[in-house]
Design a protein around this motif. Structure first.
Motif, PDB file in Angstrom:
ATOM      1  N   ASP A  23     -30.170  82.906  34.160  1.00 48.47           N
ATOM      2  CA  ASP A  23     -30.324  84.133  33.372  1.00 48.47           C
ATOM      3  C   ASP A  23     -31.003  85.229  34.188  1.00 48.47           C
ATOM      4  O   ASP A  23     -30.589  86.395  34.150  1.00 48.47           O
ATOM      5  CB  ASP A  23     -31.112  83.858  32.097  1.00 48.47           C
ATOM      6  N   LEU A  58     -28.466  86.574  36.679  1.00 52.02           N
ATOM      7  CA  LEU A  58     -27.474  87.435  36.040  1.00 52.02           C
ATOM      8  C   LEU A  58     -28.045  88.805  35.697  1.00 52.02           C
ATOM      9  O   LEU A  58     -27.360  89.816  35.857  1.00 52.02           O
ATOM     10  CB  LEU A  58     -26.924  86.789  34.766  1.00 52.02           C
ATOM     11  N   GLU A  59     -29.266  88.849  35.245  1.00 58.81           N
ATOM     12  CA  GLU A  59     -29.866  90.135  34.908  1.00 58.81           C
ATOM     13  C   GLU A  59     -29.931  91.061  36.125  1.00 58.81           C
ATOM     14  O   GLU A  59     -29.803  92.270  35.985  1.00 58.81           O
ATOM     15  CB  GLU A  59     -31.248  89.959  34.282  1.00 58.81           C
ATOM     16  N   ARG A 100     -27.712  90.915  38.652  1.00 63.82           N
ATOM     17  CA  ARG A 100     -26.361  91.152  39.163  1.00 63.82           C
ATOM     18  C   ARG A 100     -25.393  91.779  38.163  1.00 63.82           C
ATOM     19  O   ARG A 100     -24.343  92.288  38.574  1.00 63.82           O
ATOM     20  CB  ARG A 100     -25.730  89.830  39.636  1.00 63.82           C
ATOM     21  N   ARG A 101     -25.704  91.721  36.897  1.00 58.56           N
ATOM     22  CA  ARG A 101     -24.757  92.209  35.891  1.00 58.56           C
ATOM     23  C   ARG A 101     -24.499  93.705  36.047  1.00 58.56           C
ATOM     24  O   ARG A 101     -25.375  94.458  36.487  1.00 58.56           O
ATOM     25  CB  ARG A 101     -25.289  91.949  34.483  1.00 58.56           C
ATOM     26  N   ASP A 160     -18.129  91.902  33.011  1.00 56.00           N
ATOM     27  CA  ASP A 160     -19.468  91.334  32.919  1.00 56.00           C
ATOM     28  C   ASP A 160     -19.519  90.079  33.785  1.00 56.00           C
ATOM     29  O   ASP A 160     -18.508  89.639  34.333  1.00 56.00           O
ATOM     30  CB  ASP A 160     -19.814  91.006  31.468  1.00 56.00           C
ATOM     31  N   LEU A 161     -20.690  89.525  33.877  1.00 59.61           N
ATOM     32  CA  LEU A 161     -20.926  88.333  34.680  1.00 59.61           C
ATOM     33  C   LEU A 161     -21.539  87.276  33.776  1.00 59.61           C
ATOM     34  O   LEU A 161     -22.357  87.593  32.912  1.00 59.61           O
ATOM     35  CB  LEU A 161     -21.890  88.697  35.823  1.00 59.61           C
ATOM     36  N   ASP A 162     -21.138  86.015  33.975  1.00 62.61           N
ATOM     37  CA  ASP A 162     -21.656  84.937  33.139  1.00 62.61           C
ATOM     38  C   ASP A 162     -21.640  83.642  33.939  1.00 62.61           C
ATOM     39  O   ASP A 162     -21.207  83.613  35.094  1.00 62.61           O
ATOM     40  CB  ASP A 162     -20.808  84.801  31.874  1.00 62.61           C
ATOM     41  N   TYR A 163     -22.108  82.580  33.317  1.00 68.81           N
ATOM     42  CA  TYR A 163     -22.099  81.260  33.960  1.00 68.81           C
ATOM     43  C   TYR A 163     -21.793  80.200  32.923  1.00 68.81           C
ATOM     44  O   TYR A 163     -21.885  80.416  31.718  1.00 68.81           O
ATOM     45  CB  TYR A 163     -23.434  80.974  34.646  1.00 68.81           C
ATOM     46  N   ILE A 215     -20.330  80.265  38.224  1.00 67.94           N
ATOM     47  CA  ILE A 215     -20.582  81.682  37.959  1.00 67.94           C
ATOM     48  C   ILE A 215     -19.220  82.362  37.950  1.00 67.94           C
ATOM     49  O   ILE A 215     -18.391  82.122  38.835  1.00 67.94           O
ATOM     50  CB  ILE A 215     -21.490  82.293  39.044  1.00 67.94           C
ATOM     51  N   GLU A 227     -16.856  86.079  36.639  1.00 67.34           N
ATOM     52  CA  GLU A 227     -16.777  87.441  36.143  1.00 67.34           C
ATOM     53  C   GLU A 227     -15.868  87.424  34.910  1.00 67.34           C
ATOM     54  O   GLU A 227     -14.839  86.746  34.909  1.00 67.34           O
ATOM     55  CB  GLU A 227     -16.168  88.322  37.236  1.00 67.34           C
TER      56      GLU A 227
END
Length: 115
Positions: free
Chosen positions: A16, A19-20, A22-23, A33-36, A45, A47
């Protein structure tokens, strides 16, 4: 074997925080957006992008993957070239921690993860 509850919480907190950093900006996150995802002993990971002609649907574009090998206490690092298969990341095939994996992905010295 999957991660224990405490390991899972620790990994989620680490991911988390990554991601904060890199988002993309909040105003475009409905389009990109970016997620995992945590799958067993692996972290993927990816997009998320809105489908151009159907913005209510999204597609996932893999960025990087790491698998924890408990017997070796090591994280294997993978990238996905155009053949859409995961390959060991030769410049640094293994790291000591999830945080180290995220540093490798963030730096992307060989333009394998972010292009």
């Amino acid at each position: 074997m999957t991660f224990s509850d405490s390991e899972l919480r620790e990994h989620e907190a680490t991911l988390d925080a990554f991601l904060e950093r890199r988002r993309p900006p909040e105003q475009v996150r409905d389009r990109v957006d970016l997620d995992y995802r945590i799958e067993g002993q692996s972290v993927v990971i990816f997009e998320k992008r809105a489908v151009p002609r159907d913005p209510d649907r999204t597609i996932e574009i893999p960025v990087a993957k790491s698998t924890y090998v408990r017997t070796e206490d090591a994280w294997r690092v993978y990238w996905q070239p155009s053949d859409r298969k995961w390959h060991g990341y030769d410049p640094r095939p293994e790291v000591d921690s999830l945080a180290d994996f995220l540093e490798v992905v963030d730096a992307d010295r060989h333009a394998c993860f972010w292009g």
